[in-house]
Scaffold this motif. Sequence first.
Motif, PDB file in Angstrom:
ATOM      1  N   TYR A 204      21.485 -20.037 -54.329  1.00 55.31           N
ATOM      2  CA  TYR A 204      22.345 -19.858 -55.503  1.00 55.31           C
ATOM      3  C   TYR A 204      22.375 -18.403 -55.945  1.00 55.31           C
ATOM      4  CZ  TYR A 204      23.876 -20.294 -60.403  1.00 55.31           C
ATOM      5  OH  TYR A 204      24.526 -20.144 -61.600  1.00 55.31           O
ATOM      6  N   ALA A 205      21.250 -17.705 -55.811  1.00 55.96           N
ATOM      7  CA  ALA A 205      21.142 -16.331 -56.297  1.00 55.96           C
ATOM      8  C   ALA A 205      21.835 -15.327 -55.396  1.00 55.96           C
ATOM      9  CB  ALA A 205      19.670 -15.945 -56.455  1.00 55.96           C
ATOM     10  N   ASP A 206      22.310 -15.755 -54.216  1.00 56.96           N
ATOM     11  CA  ASP A 206      22.925 -14.829 -53.264  1.00 56.96           C
ATOM     12  C   ASP A 206      24.426 -15.053 -53.091  1.00 56.96           C
ATOM     13  OD1 ASP A 206      20.562 -13.320 -52.322  1.00 56.96           O
ATOM     14  OD2 ASP A 206      19.890 -15.290 -51.666  1.00 56.96           O
ATOM     15  N   GLN A 207      25.009 -15.931 -53.874  1.00 58.64           N
ATOM     16  CA  GLN A 207      26.442 -16.160 -53.767  1.00 58.64           C
ATOM     17  C   GLN A 207      27.207 -14.925 -54.244  1.00 58.64           C
ATOM     18  OE1 GLN A 207      28.005 -18.907 -56.837  1.00 58.64           O
ATOM     19  NE2 GLN A 207      25.917 -18.973 -57.650  1.00 58.64           N
ATOM     20  N   PRO A 208      28.323 -14.607 -53.619  1.00 61.81           N
ATOM     21  CA  PRO A 208      29.140 -13.487 -54.104  1.00 61.81           C
ATOM     22  C   PRO A 208      29.651 -13.775 -55.511  1.00 61.81           C
ATOM     23  CG  PRO A 208      29.810 -14.199 -51.898  1.00 61.81           C
ATOM     24  CD  PRO A 208      28.876 -15.243 -52.409  1.00 61.81           C
ATOM     25  N   LEU A 209      29.628 -12.770 -56.349  1.00 66.58           N
ATOM     26  CA  LEU A 209      30.024 -12.954 -57.740  1.00 66.58           C
ATOM     27  C   LEU A 209      31.315 -12.205 -58.033  1.00 66.58           C
ATOM     28  CD1 LEU A 209      26.583 -12.358 -59.538  1.00 66.58           C
ATOM     29  CD2 LEU A 209      27.549 -14.525 -58.727  1.00 66.58           C
ATOM     30  N   ASN A 210      32.094 -12.760 -58.970  1.00 67.79           N
ATOM     31  CA  ASN A 210      33.187 -11.981 -59.530  1.00 67.79           C
ATOM     32  C   ASN A 210      32.686 -11.324 -60.807  1.00 67.79           C
ATOM     33  OD1 ASN A 210      33.452 -13.948 -61.688  1.00 67.79           O
ATOM     34  ND2 ASN A 210      34.642 -15.225 -60.284  1.00 67.79           N
ATOM     35  N   LEU A 371      22.729 -17.319 -38.366  1.00 68.56           N
ATOM     36  CA  LEU A 371      23.968 -18.031 -38.069  1.00 68.56           C
ATOM     37  C   LEU A 371      25.053 -17.705 -39.093  1.00 68.56           C
ATOM     38  CD1 LEU A 371      22.601 -21.553 -37.037  1.00 68.56           C
ATOM     39  CD2 LEU A 371      23.574 -19.789 -35.548  1.00 68.56           C
ATOM     40  N   PRO A 372      26.330 -17.797 -38.694  1.00 71.03           N
ATOM     41  CA  PRO A 372      27.418 -17.529 -39.643  1.00 71.03           C
ATOM     42  C   PRO A 372      27.374 -18.482 -40.830  1.00 71.03           C
ATOM     43  CG  PRO A 372      28.235 -17.609 -37.376  1.00 71.03           C
ATOM     44  CD  PRO A 372      26.818 -18.079 -37.332  1.00 71.03           C
ATOM     45  N   GLY A 373      27.790 -17.972 -41.980  1.00 70.49           N
ATOM     46  CA  GLY A 373      27.821 -18.792 -43.176  1.00 70.49           C
ATOM     47  C   GLY A 373      26.534 -18.775 -43.971  1.00 70.49           C
ATOM     48  N   THR A 374      25.572 -17.971 -43.540  1.00 69.76           N
ATOM     49  CA  THR A 374      24.305 -17.899 -44.254  1.00 69.76           C
ATOM     50  C   THR A 374      24.507 -17.332 -45.649  1.00 69.76           C
ATOM     51  OG1 THR A 374      23.055 -17.602 -42.225  1.00 69.76           O
ATOM     52  CG2 THR A 374      21.997 -16.878 -44.250  1.00 69.76           C
ATOM     53  N   VAL A 375      23.856 -17.936 -46.614  1.00 71.22           N
ATOM     54  CA  VAL A 375      23.957 -17.470 -47.991  1.00 71.22           C
ATOM     55  C   VAL A 375      22.664 -16.798 -48.434  1.00 71.22           C
ATOM     56  CG1 VAL A 375      24.305 -18.150 -50.395  1.00 71.22           C
ATOM     57  CG2 VAL A 375      25.656 -19.230 -48.586  1.00 71.22           C
TER      58      VAL A 375
END
Length: 400
Positions: A204-210, A371-375
């Motif tokens: 959750y803490a690594d999601q891209p933010l606006n 792997l691709p899609g890693t958060v």
Amino acid sequence: MRQIGFALLWLTLWLTISPVHASVANAPGANLEVSLITYGPGETYWERFGHDAIEVRDTASGEAISFNYGVFDFNEANFFVNFARGRMHYLMDAAPTSADERYYVEAGRSITRQPLALDANQANALRDFLLWNLRPENAGYNYDYYADNCTTRVRDALNRALGGVLVTQLRARAGGMTYRQQTDRLMSAQPWLMLVLDLGLGPYADQPLNAWQESFLPEVLQEQLRQVKLDDGHGGTRPLVLGEQVVSANRLDVPPRSPPDLRLSLAAAGLLFAALIMLARRNWPTGYALLGTLYLSAAGLIGVVLLALWTLTTHHSAWANANLLLFNPLAFLLFPTLWRARRGLAASRFIDGIIALQLLACMVAVLLHVLPGTVQQNQPWLLFALPVWLALAWSLRRHR
């Protein structure tokens, strides 16, 4: 954010809503000036993110009241139990601006005022909402570090008064950092606490933010409001922020502009610990057992805490933490074998299976990361844990 006693809170509430003392409560919207007040980070850990408030000033009387959402009380019943479970109860507060300013000036924290271009109707609506929110039955809320804190409440109140202008413009703008990066940056003055928080944060803490999401921080909200434009009613736009005044300069150490890179330091620590384990296995069996016990104890306890945060609390920023693959309660099962190994005894087939399972978990952690899609960005902890687990696996199985 700051702590305040309940007696002072209720006194403040009475002074704020009493018609005798609070002309702000009765002034027409045309007489109201609204400003965002931003306070710099403090020295105590709960002050590291900074703080802010909405100031409403009556130009006729000169009275100014600051409304903020950062009140909590250590003496509240079950405060620490609720904190551990992620059920933190915060309150709205209001006080004369001069009293608030004295507090922050004495603490050495910066104070910046940004007057905002709200028209009379907007200022009136904001004032009425803040007074409604200040009532005892409305003042409390369930605090969330990132999604619902003292700054997001200020942001949301301003957005409400402006008819949704803030959320529309800020969501269309990319943020600069993630929750993890901002947390590491602001907590870097207290390295051990920063490491504990970084270890406990999940994907959750690594999601891209606006920009709207990243405005959970006072200094980010302050920066973002400078770019907000309002309709001037004539087909053009005007800035929301009318100006900016530094009321009091900062006298404390300023947080860095970017987060520290933990990869090199934790990789070096992991390689050093692994080398010590292998050297001690050859030359100092008791020291080897002590080093292994230290690591396995830490890994097991960390795993228990991470598992509890995921399954027993509402700290959603810690859920589904991939560090559970690196640090987990399986480590406790290796204690007896570790102490037998110092006498040259090999691991049992059951323990061989546990070691293989742990190495498989480490491999899954690596794959999840590449792997691709890693958060989740947990490279530092991968670099720390992998060499230590490999050293322990080698030393426990070397005589089979």
